[in-house]
Design an enzyme around this catalytic site. Structure first.
Site, PDB file in Angstrom:
ATOM      1  N   ARG A  63       0.815  -1.217   0.000  1.00 33.55           N
ATOM      2  CA  ARG A  63       0.000   0.000   0.000  1.00 33.55           C
ATOM      3  C   ARG A  63       0.847   1.264   0.000  1.00 33.55           C
ATOM      4  O   ARG A  63       0.386   2.321  -0.430  1.00 33.55           O
ATOM      5  CB  ARG A  63      -0.999  -0.024   1.154  1.00 33.55           C
ATOM      6  CG  ARG A  63      -2.106  -1.059   0.896  1.00 33.55           C
ATOM      7  CD  ARG A  63      -3.053  -1.126   2.039  1.00 33.55           C
ATOM      8  NE  ARG A  63      -2.373  -1.621   3.224  1.00 33.55           N
ATOM      9  CZ  ARG A  63      -2.801  -2.610   3.980  1.00 33.55           C
ATOM     10  NH1 ARG A  63      -3.931  -3.198   3.715  1.00 33.55           N
ATOM     11  NH2 ARG A  63      -2.118  -2.999   5.025  1.00 33.55           N
ATOM     12  N   GLU A 100       6.340 -11.408  14.092  1.00 36.88           N
ATOM     13  CA  GLU A 100       5.873 -12.064  15.306  1.00 36.88           C
ATOM     14  C   GLU A 100       6.323 -13.529  15.338  1.00 36.88           C
ATOM     15  O   GLU A 100       6.750 -14.036  16.366  1.00 36.88           O
ATOM     16  CB  GLU A 100       4.343 -11.980  15.381  1.00 36.88           C
ATOM     17  CG  GLU A 100       3.784 -12.504  16.673  1.00 36.88           C
ATOM     18  CD  GLU A 100       2.290 -12.319  16.779  1.00 36.88           C
ATOM     19  OE1 GLU A 100       1.731 -12.802  17.767  1.00 36.88           O
ATOM     20  OE2 GLU A 100       1.665 -11.719  15.867  1.00 36.88           O
TER      21      GLU A 100
END
Length: 179
Positions: A63, A100
């Site tokens: 994006r 993560e």
């Protein structure tokens, strides 16, 4: 909140439980579909880029490409994509960063940034700050300087700004909206 911020926020749609239960995804496609809101966003980001003395805009996949390219055009600057590893032909600079669960790599064409360039990083969201920090490292490794980082929205509860502070090394970080 300014009228511009209110306009932008009104065009960001919450999508509950996406991509997994408990997550509220911030969908910017309604904002992109609204020419007034999209124009306001690119105008504000272009003004920031000029104010910070940028000579080039870096957009982070994916994006950041959508936002960064029109910002570059509007500011009269070049646009450089920072891609996921393996997407660019030719010689690249790569930078790993932690996720993560595991790690990832981003890259930029080695010849796209050079000493003397002042680079503004543009993206849609500052979440944990990992991708932004990796992009700042790539910019500096190329010999270029970081002019600043600007994002449409910052997810404040994830503390990305705090985690990104060291990588910024004094460069400004602007979030148009903090959630």
């Amino acid at each position: 909140m300014t009228p511009a911020q209110e306009l932008l926020l009104s065009r960001i749609r919450d999508v509950p439980d996406y991509p997994k239960p408990g997550v509220v995804f911030k969908d910017i496609t309604p904002l992109l579909a609204d020419p007034v809101a999209f124009g306001a966003l690119t105008g504000v980001l272009a003004d920031l880029s000029v104010r910070f003395g940028a000579t080039k805009i870096v957009g982070l996949e994916a994006r950041g490409f959508i936002l960064g390219a029109p910002v570059a055009v509007r500011a009269g600057l070049g646009f450089i994509p920072v891609r996921k590893a393996g997407k660019l032909p030719g010689a690249t600079l790569k930078q790993s960063y932690d996720l993560e669960y595991g790690s990832a790599e981003i890259e930029v064409h080695a010849e796209d940034l050079a000493p003397g360039d002042r680079v503004m990083v543009i993206d849609d969201v500052l979440a944990t700050g990992g991708t932004a920090a990796a992009s700042l490292e790539l910019i500096r490794r190329s010999g270029a300087q970081v002019a600043g980082v600007a994002v449409l929205m910052e997810l404040g509860f994830l503390e990305g700004r705090r985690k990104l502070a060291q990588a910024l090394d004094g460069a400004p970080l602007e979030a148009l909206i903090t959630i």
